[in-house]
Enzyme design. Structure first.
Site, short mmCIF file in Angstrom:
data_model
loop_
_atom_site.label_atom_id
_atom_site.label_comp_id
_atom_site.label_asym_id
_atom_site.label_seq_id
_atom_site.Cartn_x
_atom_site.Cartn_y
_atom_site.Cartn_z
N SER A 50 3.15 10.06 0.87
CA SER A 50 2.64 9.77 2.21
C SER A 50 2.50 8.18 2.22
O SER A 50 2.70 7.56 1.25
CB SER A 50 1.33 10.22 2.58
OG SER A 50 0.27 9.98 1.85
N ASP A 82 6.84 11.29 3.33
CA ASP A 82 6.01 12.20 4.01
C ASP A 82 5.24 11.50 5.23
O ASP A 82 4.63 10.44 5.22
CB ASP A 82 4.96 12.97 3.36
CG ASP A 82 4.34 14.00 4.09
OD1 ASP A 82 5.01 14.63 5.15
OD2 ASP A 82 3.22 14.44 3.93
N ASP A 104 8.50 10.15 11.24
CA ASP A 104 7.64 10.84 12.19
C ASP A 104 7.83 10.12 13.58
O ASP A 104 6.76 9.15 13.97
CB ASP A 104 6.32 11.12 11.85
CG ASP A 104 5.55 11.90 12.60
OD1 ASP A 104 5.98 12.38 13.68
OD2 ASP A 104 4.33 12.24 12.17
N GLU A 134 10.29 15.23 13.46
CA GLU A 134 9.11 16.17 13.85
C GLU A 134 9.18 16.15 15.17
O GLU A 134 9.37 15.07 15.98
CB GLU A 134 7.88 15.51 13.27
CG GLU A 134 6.69 16.44 13.67
CD GLU A 134 5.38 16.23 13.22
OE1 GLU A 134 4.46 16.31 13.61
OE2 GLU A 134 5.29 15.92 11.77
N GLY A 181 -5.07 18.63 6.70
CA GLY A 181 -6.54 18.86 6.26
C GLY A 181 -7.11 20.31 6.03
O GLY A 181 -6.21 21.04 5.85
N GLY A 209 1.00 21.19 7.01
CA GLY A 209 -0.32 21.55 7.25
C GLY A 209 -0.55 22.93 6.71
O GLY A 209 -1.19 23.83 7.23
N SER A 210 0.03 23.23 5.51
CA SER A 210 0.19 24.62 5.13
C SER A 210 -1.00 25.01 4.12
O SER A 210 -1.05 26.29 3.99
CB SER A 210 1.57 24.92 4.54
OG SER A 210 2.64 24.85 5.42
N ASN A 230 4.73 22.17 3.21
CA ASN A 230 4.27 21.23 2.75
C ASN A 230 2.83 21.50 2.33
O ASN A 230 1.96 22.17 2.97
CB ASN A 230 3.96 19.96 3.82
CG ASN A 230 5.58 19.51 4.03
OD1 ASN A 230 6.44 19.93 3.53
ND2 ASN A 230 5.47 18.30 4.72
N ASP A 232 -0.68 19.68 0.58
CA ASP A 232 -1.58 18.49 -0.12
C ASP A 232 -2.70 18.88 -0.24
O ASP A 232 -3.37 18.76 -1.31
CB ASP A 232 -1.21 17.35 0.92
CG ASP A 232 -1.92 16.08 0.42
OD1 ASP A 232 -2.44 16.11 -0.59
OD2 ASP A 232 -2.21 15.26 1.27
#
Length: 284
Positions: A50, A82, A104, A134, A181, A209-210, A230, A232
């Protein structure tokens, strides 16, 4: 092995009905964990950085660490930006050897988003660099990018078709109920919306956001056409909790290697579990 374009990995995933995991890196140990897990599972993998990670570690370190990591394994590895938010950020990453960038432009009106993606594609495509766009705003916080619940909105399927037709983008991140998050509850994905998007669009679909999305829901999204997932937050949780436990178990320990080794091992296990959920084990 040098980096491969994300486009190549996603086209194979689309044909094989699985998804490739895209895992965010922030330091050397996490980079090592990503490729170690992928090699153990014989899975293609995408290392993501990122803008926040690049600011923290430095573009030279991110590029250098990941290039060494890719050469140390036999599986295909891509390096992806990202949530790049500017043309200049994308160009910086391309100059340093990234095989894929995300631009993005979701905060902009549709026409401006399309124009921004086309501008990046104009440079990236002749170089063989993949581009992800996106549409729709995914809620939550990803480093220095934050979208409140009231500002988040789902992807419109018809706009998705227009976006992909006019840009020819290599991957499309959609908003169908995930968030960046840690989740406050269990997310509920809009699978009907996803079905409609996939019906109208042939572009590989990306789920951001998975982390925290139940495995069954992720599997269902993949069965409906998601090709890139994705992760994180789950890696950060595993890494930090294991490091914290190592310190708690031996508060007098001053050797960072003895703190970071269990953290790296925890990250490896988390990534391996995700790869299995995505169905990409043995697909290298």
């Amino acid at each position: 092995m040098s980096f491969v374009p994300v486009k190549d990995l996603l086209q194979k995933a689309q044909q094989g009905k699985y998804a490739v995991g895209a895992f965010n890196c922030n330091n050397m140990e996490i980079v090592q964990a990503i490729v170690t897990a992928a090699e153990a599972e014989k899975s293609p993998v995408i290392i993501q950085a990122s803008q926040g990670a690049i600011k923290y570690a430095g573009i030279h370190y991110i590029a250098g660490l990941t290039k060494i990591a890719a050469k140390s394994v036999s599986v295909p590895v891509a390096l992806h930006l990202d949530h790049g938010t500017s043309f200049d950020q994308c160009m910086l990453c391309i100059r340093h050897g990234f095989s894929s960038v995300m631009i993005d432009g979701s905060k902009h009106p549709l026409a401006e988003n399309i124009a921004l993606v086309k501008k990046v594609l104009e440079v990236a495509r002749p170089l063989g660099v993949s581009v992800e766009g996106e549409l729709g705003k995914i809620g939550g916080t990803e480093d220095d990018i934050s979208v409140s619940e009231k500002d988040a909105f789902f992807t419109d399927p018809v706009e998705a078709k227009t976006f992909c037709d006019e840009t020819g983008v290599d991957a499309l991140a959609v908003a169908i109920g995930t968030a960046h998050g840690q989740y406050k509850g269990i997310p509920k994905l809009d699978f009907d919306r996803l079905r409609e998007i996939v019906k109208l669009v042939s572009t590989p679909i990306v789920l951001h956001g998975s982390s925290g999305v139940p495995d069954d829901a992720v599997r269902q999204a993949i069965s409906l056409g998601v090709c890139k997932v994705n992760i994180d937050t789950n890696i950060r949780e595993a890494f930090v909790y294991a490091a914290g436990k190592a310190i708690q178990d031996n508060p007098k320990e001053i050797d960072p290697r003895k703190i970071l080794t269990p953290a790296r091992e925890a990250a490896i296990e988390t990534i391996r579990e995700k790869i299995r959920v995505f169905g990409s084990s043995g697909k290298a």
